[in-house]
Design a protein around this motif. Structure first.
Motif, PDB file in Angstrom:
ATOM      1  N   GLU A 188       3.482   1.123  -5.595  1.00 37.69           N
ATOM      2  CA  GLU A 188       4.832   0.891  -6.101  1.00 37.69           C
ATOM      3  C   GLU A 188       5.195   1.913  -7.186  1.00 37.69           C
ATOM      4  OE1 GLU A 188       7.004  -1.126  -4.828  1.00 37.69           O
ATOM      5  OE2 GLU A 188       8.514  -0.580  -6.325  1.00 37.69           O
ATOM      6  N   GLN A 219      -1.263  -2.421  -4.476  1.00 39.77           N
ATOM      7  CA  GLN A 219       0.189  -2.575  -4.374  1.00 39.77           C
ATOM      8  C   GLN A 219       0.886  -1.996  -5.598  1.00 39.77           C
ATOM      9  OE1 GLN A 219       0.137  -6.839  -3.840  1.00 39.77           O
ATOM     10  NE2 GLN A 219       0.533  -6.663  -1.636  1.00 39.77           N
ATOM     11  N   LYS A 220       0.326  -2.250  -6.754  1.00 41.11           N
ATOM     12  CA  LYS A 220       0.945  -1.775  -7.980  1.00 41.11           C
ATOM     13  C   LYS A 220       0.946  -0.248  -8.051  1.00 41.11           C
ATOM     14  CE  LYS A 220       1.197  -2.869 -12.869  1.00 41.11           C
ATOM     15  NZ  LYS A 220       0.618  -3.618 -14.005  1.00 41.11           N
ATOM     16  N   SER A 279      -6.969   2.546  -1.487  1.00 40.90           N
ATOM     17  CA  SER A 279      -7.505   1.186  -1.332  1.00 40.90           C
ATOM     18  C   SER A 279      -9.010   1.081  -1.574  1.00 40.90           C
ATOM     19  CB  SER A 279      -7.207   0.669   0.077  1.00 40.90           C
ATOM     20  OG  SER A 279      -8.127   1.193   1.020  1.00 40.90           O
ATOM     21  N   LYS A 294       7.706  -7.037   0.861  1.00 46.68           N
ATOM     22  CA  LYS A 294       7.744  -7.921  -0.296  1.00 46.68           C
ATOM     23  C   LYS A 294       8.578  -9.153  -0.012  1.00 46.68           C
ATOM     24  CE  LYS A 294       7.519  -6.007  -4.508  1.00 46.68           C
ATOM     25  NZ  LYS A 294       8.068  -5.052  -5.465  1.00 46.68           N
ATOM     26  N   SER A 298      -2.235   5.472   1.215  1.00 41.97           N
ATOM     27  CA  SER A 298      -2.454   4.098   0.774  1.00 41.97           C
ATOM     28  C   SER A 298      -3.913   3.669   0.930  1.00 41.97           C
ATOM     29  CB  SER A 298      -1.560   3.141   1.566  1.00 41.97           C
ATOM     30  OG  SER A 298      -0.194   3.423   1.317  1.00 41.97           O
ATOM     31  N   LYS A 336       0.552 -10.635   3.772  1.00 43.72           N
ATOM     32  CA  LYS A 336      -0.694 -10.992   3.079  1.00 43.72           C
ATOM     33  C   LYS A 336      -1.942 -10.599   3.864  1.00 43.72           C
ATOM     34  CE  LYS A 336      -0.239 -15.397   2.197  1.00 43.72           C
ATOM     35  NZ  LYS A 336      -0.481 -16.720   1.621  1.00 43.72           N
ATOM     36  N   CYS A 343      -0.550  -3.775   5.146  1.00 39.33           N
ATOM     37  CA  CYS A 343       0.562  -3.051   4.537  1.00 39.33           C
ATOM     38  C   CYS A 343       0.660  -3.495   3.086  1.00 39.33           C
ATOM     39  CB  CYS A 343       1.865  -3.357   5.272  1.00 39.33           C
ATOM     40  SG  CYS A 343       2.269  -5.109   5.317  1.00 39.33           S
ATOM     41  N   PHE A 344       1.204  -2.638   2.246  1.00 42.03           N
ATOM     42  CA  PHE A 344       1.220  -2.943   0.820  1.00 42.03           C
ATOM     43  C   PHE A 344       2.620  -3.009   0.232  1.00 42.03           C
ATOM     44  CE2 PHE A 344      -2.780  -0.717   1.769  1.00 42.03           C
ATOM     45  CZ  PHE A 344      -3.665  -1.735   1.481  1.00 42.03           C
ATOM     46  N   ARG A 345       3.652  -2.803   1.077  1.00 43.89           N
ATOM     47  CA  ARG A 345       4.997  -2.707   0.513  1.00 43.89           C
ATOM     48  C   ARG A 345       5.983  -3.738   1.033  1.00 43.89           C
ATOM     49  NH1 ARG A 345       7.645   2.755   0.676  1.00 43.89           N
ATOM     50  NH2 ARG A 345       8.756   2.024  -1.138  1.00 43.89           N
ATOM     51  N   ILE A 399      -6.366  -5.673  -3.757  1.00 43.45           N
ATOM     52  CA  ILE A 399      -5.045  -5.565  -3.136  1.00 43.45           C
ATOM     53  C   ILE A 399      -3.891  -5.574  -4.155  1.00 43.45           C
ATOM     54  CG2 ILE A 399      -3.428  -6.731  -1.576  1.00 43.45           C
ATOM     55  CD1 ILE A 399      -5.777  -7.272   0.289  1.00 43.45           C
TER      56      ILE A 399
END
Length: 277
Positions: A137, A133-134, A124, A36, A120, A28, A32-34, A129
């Motif tokens: 993905e 992320q979407k 951004s 999960k 990424s 959070k 990083c965005f991946r 955020i």
DNA sequence: CACCAGGTAGGAT
DNA sequence: ATCCTACATGGT
């Protein structure tokens, strides 16, 4: 390893941190965005062609991978050979930072894949955020290599430049940033080796040549993709916080050697707590 | 409807 | 050099 110990167990490796390791905080923290959390206390982390399931266990985490992979891939990725206790001990005479540390004491600065980090953080800009992320993905699912399946979830690698260059990436709905990514992928002069000089200013200068990369995104790439710990990215939240908390000037030179870590603490605390009131 | 999100490029001053 | 504004998209 400095901030914890690890030992083999039947699922893989049990890692017990002694300092600064909380996956929920890290995922959070906006770096990083991946990573999960797909079930409570069950996580998936991906870097390059490596995927690992991690689950919280007692006061540590079990990495579902061979010890060799833990040592060669995940120790560096999670920066487990850096001593964050030393950084933390230098936080004093700043009540905001002390509160920020208390709130985000499990944060580390990851060593992420450079190509993924560049793409990424171009995505951004002026974005939020969840949407970042979407988009990422969608890029992975449509254009990245299939890696494996974890608890029924198909995992894809981040797409390479070659995988993106002749693809119709509009499915990711990047808006005006789509052109930046296309330029990046098709520019024959772009070479990742240009960022390995080891020189802070030369590296930033080279990053700023990329269309779609300005001061802030360059600093994020420096910190999260190249581990320049003195890089201090200023986004809308950090600028707000510097105004609100520090009356417009924050002396980052007090934290030479780990300014980027300080920035993460401030960002994570301010974005998640202070501004919510 | 307006405003915002981990800003930047390109043009005007 | 520094200031100004348009910019795609989706959420509130």
């Amino acid at each position: 390893m400095i901030n914890g110990i690890f030992k083999e167990c039947k699922e893989g490796v049990l890692f017990t941190p002694s300092c600064a390791f909380d996956l929920k905080q890290i995922l959070k923290s906006g770096q990083c965005f991946r990573i999960k959390e797909y079930n409570t206390d069950e996580f998936i982390a991906i870097t390059g062609l490596h995927v690992v399931k991690i689950h919280k266990y007692l006061n540590g985490y079990i990495f579902h991978c061979p010890t060799e992979i833990f040592i060669n891939i995940w120790i560096p990725y999670f920066d487990l050979n850096t001593d964050y206790a030393t950084f933390q001990s230098q936080i004093k005479d700043d009540s905001f930072l002390e509160r920020a540390l208390k709130f985000g004491d499990g944060i580390r600065i990851l060593r992420q894949d450079l190509w993924e980090t560049i793409v990424s953080f171009i995505i951004s800009q002026r974005n939020n955020i969840p949407r970042i992320q979407k988009s990422i993905e969608l890029l992975c699912q449509h254009f990245g290599s299939y890696l494996t399946s974890i608890d029924g979830r198909k995992i894809y690698a981040f797409p390479t430049r070659e995988q993106l260059v002749n693809s119709d990436i509009s499915v990711a709905s990047l808006g005006y940033r789509e052109d930046y990514i296309k330029d990046l992928c098709s520019n024959p002069n772009f070479n990742l080796d240009a960022f390995q000089s080891g020189d802070f200013y030369k590296t930033k200068e080279n990053l700023l040549q990329i269309r779609g990369v300005g001061e802030k995104v360059a600093n994020c790439i420096m910190l999260f993709g190249l581990h320049y710990m003195d890089s201090y990215p200023k986004d809308v939240w950090v600028n707000k916080l510097i105004n609100d908390v520090y009356n417009g000037n924050f002396d980052v030179t007090k934290y030479t050697g780990f300014a980027g870590y300080i920035q993460q603490l401030q960002f994570y605390y301010y974005r998640n707590i202070v501004s919510q009131r």
